[in-house]
Scaffold this active site. Structure first.
Site, PDB file in Angstrom:
ATOM      1  CD  GLU A 148      10.437  -7.510   1.214  1.00 26.94           C
ATOM      2  OE1 GLU A 148      10.263  -7.682   2.318  1.00 26.94           O
ATOM      3  OE2 GLU A 148      11.601  -6.728   0.689  1.00 26.94           O
ATOM      4  NE  ARG A 149      10.882  -5.838  -3.511  1.00 27.01           N
ATOM      5  CZ  ARG A 149      10.879  -4.415  -3.748  1.00 27.01           C
ATOM      6  NH1 ARG A 149      10.137  -3.662  -4.223  1.00 27.01           N
ATOM      7  NH2 ARG A 149      11.877  -3.857  -3.121  1.00 27.01           N
ATOM      8  CG  ASN A 195      13.412  -8.440   4.033  1.00 27.81           C
ATOM      9  OD1 ASN A 195      14.905  -8.763   4.387  1.00 27.81           O
ATOM     10  ND2 ASN A 195      13.137  -7.904   3.200  1.00 27.81           N
ATOM     11  CE  LYS A 272      17.601  -9.401   3.208  1.00 28.69           C
ATOM     12  NZ  LYS A 272      16.796  -8.706   2.549  1.00 28.69           N
ATOM     13  CD  GLU A 276      18.642  -5.895   0.388  1.00 25.21           C
ATOM     14  OE1 GLU A 276      17.481  -6.495   0.751  1.00 25.21           O
ATOM     15  OE2 GLU A 276      18.764  -5.319  -0.911  1.00 25.21           O
ATOM     16  NE  ARG A 309      17.794 -14.973   0.423  1.00 27.74           N
ATOM     17  CZ  ARG A 309      17.515 -13.648  -0.057  1.00 27.74           C
ATOM     18  NH1 ARG A 309      17.899 -12.636   0.623  1.00 27.74           N
ATOM     19  NH2 ARG A 309      16.970 -13.422  -0.913  1.00 27.74           N
ATOM     20  NE  ARG A 320      23.416  -5.103  -4.941  1.00 23.33           N
ATOM     21  CZ  ARG A 320      21.994  -4.850  -4.827  1.00 23.33           C
ATOM     22  NH1 ARG A 320      21.706  -3.651  -4.940  1.00 23.33           N
ATOM     23  NH2 ARG A 320      21.209  -5.742  -4.738  1.00 23.33           N
ATOM     24  CE  LYS A 344      18.421 -12.133  -3.804  1.00 21.36           C
ATOM     25  NZ  LYS A 344      17.843 -10.471  -3.903  1.00 21.36           N
ATOM     26  CG  ASP A 349      18.074  -8.075  -6.224  1.00 22.94           C
ATOM     27  OD1 ASP A 349      17.677  -9.199  -6.106  1.00 22.94           O
ATOM     28  OD2 ASP A 349      17.653  -7.077  -5.555  1.00 22.94           O
ATOM     29  CD  GLU A 377      12.447  -7.083  -6.360  1.00 25.22           C
ATOM     30  OE1 GLU A 377      12.591  -8.442  -6.049  1.00 25.22           O
ATOM     31  OE2 GLU A 377      12.804  -6.131  -5.833  1.00 25.22           O
ATOM     32  CD1 TRP A 538      20.253  -0.377  -2.637  1.00 20.25           C
ATOM     33  CD2 TRP A 538      19.444   0.769  -1.062  1.00 20.25           C
ATOM     34  NE1 TRP A 538      20.387  -1.226  -1.404  1.00 20.25           N
ATOM     35  CE2 TRP A 538      19.839  -0.605  -0.600  1.00 20.25           C
ATOM     36  CE3 TRP A 538      18.798   1.443   0.024  1.00 20.25           C
ATOM     37  CZ2 TRP A 538      19.509  -0.897   0.773  1.00 20.25           C
ATOM     38  CZ3 TRP A 538      18.654   1.339   1.273  1.00 20.25           C
ATOM     39  CH2 TRP A 538      18.916  -0.133   1.660  1.00 20.25           C
TER      40      TRP A 538
HETATM   41  O1  GCW Z   1      15.723  -7.685  -4.503  1.00 21.33           O
HETATM   42  C1  GCW Z   1      15.640  -7.355  -3.515  1.00 21.33           C
HETATM   43  C2  GCW Z   1      14.263  -7.177  -3.124  1.00 21.33           C
HETATM   44  C3  GCW Z   1      13.786  -7.031  -1.643  1.00 21.33           C
HETATM   45  C4  GCW Z   1      14.278  -8.391  -1.005  1.00 21.33           C
HETATM   46  C5  GCW Z   1      15.747  -8.426  -1.371  1.00 21.33           C
HETATM   47  C6  GCW Z   1      16.332 -10.028  -0.814  1.00 21.33           C
HETATM   48  C7  GCW Z   1      13.062  -9.805   0.564  1.00 21.33           C
HETATM   49  O2  GCW Z   1      14.006  -5.805  -3.531  1.00 21.33           O
HETATM   50  O3  GCW Z   1      12.526  -6.875  -1.426  1.00 21.33           O
HETATM   51  O4  GCW Z   1      13.963  -8.838   0.176  1.00 21.33           O
HETATM   52  O5  GCW Z   1      16.224  -8.399  -2.659  1.00 21.33           O
HETATM   53  O6  GCW Z   1      16.497 -10.795  -1.700  1.00 21.33           O
HETATM   54  O7  GCW Z   1      16.584 -10.099   0.309  1.00 21.33           O
END
Ligand code: GCW
Length: 723
Positions: A148-149, A195, A272, A276, A309, A320, A344, A349, A377, A538
């Site tokens: 992913e990413r 995820n 996580k 999401e 997380r 958000r 983060k 994000d 990303e 989004w």
């Molecule tokens: O920035 C978003 C990303 C998702 C990512 C999510 C996260 C792993 O687009 O791809 O999922 O954050 O950090 O959980």
């Protein structure tokens, strides 16, 4: 049909042929797999080490023997000591000895010594202790091998459920990976995506994780796994995953025992939850603390950690950016001592620029670890050259004021202000199966920078850039004088690196704008992007709030009140547009198009100029890069030339898309010194920047590489763009 990405010229081919011929005399080519560990010659050395040589010490001896660049025939002693001034992985170094309290400390000392020799830094009495105890890469790798990413090929760990056998090649690759990490002080790896598939905890996957751990262990890299909170239901077939249910606890207990039987030094879980759409304790009316503590208690006897997380946000909330703080601050003090909250760097994000997350420093009774994103990303992915150390430094150096002035994010998290038992930092990896690991040469600098900052959060971006450039490029150019190389290669390329993040901010999202991406690929611009049925948070209009009156998200005391989550004097500073840093102006304020900036320009003019400047800076980089051609092998020269070429086109698209779209609200004309757009808004709105034919204008045979995992989610390249 106009295709800005397909403008081949014969001239470039001729230039390249000449370049290849010229370079082959003086510069050695490399496929990049050696990363920053490129040193090619060494002098003889006697290494004195204790009699009982463990695998870790054996590596230290081998590295020293193969990499020694000091006086020929010198003697170096590696010694385990009992030194109170050293933390767990720390070391002491002088021209004849490396001391440490642990074997791993010795290995780190050896890498530091070799780095100093290669980068021409003195080796006198050096004491080095890591800033963070746990310096961890997070791999967003799925069991099926996709990442992913990920923009650098498939996973180095996983190839699908039917390919769990471990080959000799796998082992070699994992050792190479471990060595690269150890050389910069990284000591942990989360092997799978946050995820998380429940399958990761199946017996067969755990066996593979154990095989990975075995290769990583001598290099001091502990492995961790991301878990799916619903594993008891999804894998264990229980009727619930309620963290307070006895059967659920028993299931986790058995699973954890199984893991430690296979991996005795297993590091713990990354979670996580309720984020999401992922499952979590709230599904059962429990809190994040209930969920985290249940796992922490089970891991505790083994010394395992839970990294929980704080990346949480609900649809339809008014802001958000406020949500992680709102959910987690009331839980401060409730987490057990082997839980660390992973936050983060910014409240939204991994955007090109965000203020620091207000959770840093504000959670006082719980260890908080920064999560940085190494994979780009939101910063051009594999296609753009963006050095991220300045972004991370900006966050780490931000003063939270939580314990008075000087309470930087770094000090709030590295254990120097709050004396928690653990301190940690995580970076979302940019590593894949591509031969050069990261998709492009300069992306390696971000992996390097993360490790170096995790070890020493006071290093400057410039210092890191210098080290990386020397380690990566100098040994191939032994024929060039030090002076010439420094002046003609190091200094201009360092400038490109250090400027690159600010340029990206300028051509993508200046003045605190954020999340202007079209769709889920997070690559190209889409300030207009708001398809029906998609969650508002989004879509970019939620973030930029442009209208005929102005632009920006009002998070002030008159708006969402997000400013209140910051400690004074920041709260007042962010709340007042006159003193709010202009780099964050539109993050905190919705302001009229004609608002006066500090330099006397209107907001609209300034916005246009910054977009324009971003594009021009990439053009400057292109010129500088052309000048360094004779200092680098043809393959890497061409690769970066192509990358900068594409980056300039992308920057133009960002600039035109954003300026033209915002102009439909401002109704103001562009300042005369700003280059007029070359694209039409209606065409840009139809196009998808990632789905561009990936044909690049410059080609050297060496650079014709396959885009193995161009983008796992959106990949098919097609060709569209009209002026
Ligand atoms: O920035 C978003 C990303 C998702 C990512 C999510 C996260 C792993 O687009 O791809 O999922 O954050 O950090 O959980």
């Amino acid at each position: 049909m106009f295709d800005p990405y397909n403008n081949h010229t014969c001239r470039s081919i001729v230039t390249l042929v000449l370049a290849i011929l010229f370079n082959s005399w003086s510069v050695q080519a490399t496929d990049g797999h050696d990363l920053w560990l490129t040193q090619q010659s060494s002098t003889a050395i006697n290494v004195v080490c204790q009699a009982r040589i463990s695998p870790t010490l054996a590596i230290a001896v081998k590295e020293l023997t193969n990499g020694w660049q000091g006086p020929k025939g010198a003697t170096m002693t590696l010694k385990i000591s009992n030194d109170n001034s050293l933390k767990k992985d720390g070391f002491r170094l002088n021209p004849t000895e490396v001391h440490a309290n642990t074997e791993l400390g010795i290995l780190y000392g050896v890498y530091e010594l070799l780095r100093r020799q290669q980068t021409k830094q003195p080796v006198h009495d050096i004491v080095s202790n890591p800033s963070y105890m746990y310096r961890i890469l997070n791999h967003w790798d799925n069991p099926d091998g996709t990442v992913e990413r990920g923009y650098a090929g498939h996973s180095i760990f996983w190839k699908g459920k039917d390919h769990l056998e471990v080959t000799a090649d796998d082992k070699r690759l994992w050792r190479d990976y471990a060595r690269a990490n150890a050389s910069i002080g990284i000591n942990g790896a989360v092997l799978n995506n946050v995820n998380a598939s429940p399958d990761i905890l199946s017996a067969s996957m755990l066996n593979r994780a154990a095989a990975i751990a075995k290769e990583l262990r001598p290099y001091g890299i502990q492995v961790y796994l991301s878990i799916n909170f619903s594993s008891p239901v999804l894998l264990g077939h229980l009727s619930t995953s309620d963290p307070l249910d006895k059967n659920v606890m028993a299931w986790w207990d058995t699973k954890v025992r199984e893991i430690y039987r296979l991996i005795p030094d297993f590091g713990g879980f990354l979670v996580k939850a309720n984020s999401e759409g992922s499952p979590g304790p709230q599904d059962y009316g429990r809190t994040h603390a209930d969920g985290a503590n249940m796992l922490a208690d089970i891991l505790k006897p083994y010394g395992g950690l839970v990294m929980w997380r704080a990346f949480v946000y609900r649809a339809n909330d008014n802001d958000r950016a406020k949500q992680a703080y709102t959910e987690f601050i009331p839980l401060d003090g409730q987490f057990h001592d082997n839980v660390i909250i992973q936050v983060k760097n910014g409240p939204i994000d991994f955007q090109p620029r965000e203020p620091f997350s207000p959770l840093f420093g504000a959670m006082k009774r719980t260890p908080v670890m920064p999560e940085l994103q190494i994979t780009q990303e939101y910063l051009g992915q594999r296609h753009q050259l963006v050095f991220l150390a300045p972004l991370w430094k900006e966050c780490l150096q931000s003063d939270t004021y939580q314990q008075g002035p000087g309470s930087t994010v770094a000090r709030c998290t590295d254990g120097s202000l709050y004396r928690h038992r653990y301190s940690a930092i995580a970076g979302v990896a940019n590593i894949g199966l591509d031969q050069n690991w990261c998709g492009n040469t300069f992306a390696q600098a971000n992996w390097y920078a993360f490790g170096r900052l995790a070890w020493n959060d006071s290093l400057s971006s410039r210092q890191i850039a210098d080290e990386w450039l020397r380690l990566t490029f100098r040994s191939a150019t032994a024929g060039f004088s030090e002076e010439g190389w420094t002046k003609n290669f190091l200094s201009p390329v360092r400038h490109i690196l250090l400027q690159s993040r600010e340029s990206a901010v300028s051509y993508m999202m200046p003045l605190g704008l954020h999340h202007l991406f079209a769709g889920n690929h997070h690559y190209g611009p889409g300030p207009w992007y708001a398809p029906k049925g998609v969650r508002p948070d989004w879509t970019p209009p939620y973030y930029h709030q442009a209208d005929s009156a102005g632009i920006g998200f009002d998070r002030s005391s008159k708006g969402s009140l997000a400013v209140a989550q910051y400690h004074e004097p920041l709260q007042s500073q962010f709340d007042n547009p006159d003193v709010c840093p202009e780099t964050l102006l539109l993050w905190f304020h919705h302001l009229p198009w004609t608002y006066r900036m500090k330099n006397g320009q209107t907001l609209w003019d300034e916005l246009c100029r910054l977009y324009d400047r971003g594009v021009k800076e990439i053009r400057d980089d292109q010129k500088s890069w052309d000048q360094v051609q004779s200092y680098i092998d043809a393959a890497r020269f061409t690769e970066v030339k192509n990358e900068l070429w594409r980056q300039e086109k992308d920057a133009q698209v960002w600039k035109d898309g954003c300026i033209l779209y915002f102009q439909s609200f401002s109704r103001l004309s562009l300042p005369p010194d700003v280059e007029p757009p070359v694209y039409k808004l209606e065409n840009l709105m139809k196009a998808d920047m990632l789905q561009i034919n990936n044909v690049l204008p410059f080609s050297a045979e060496e650079t014709l590489r396959k885009d193995t995992n161009e983008n796992a989610q959106t990949g098919v390249p097609i060709n569209t763009y009209q002026k």
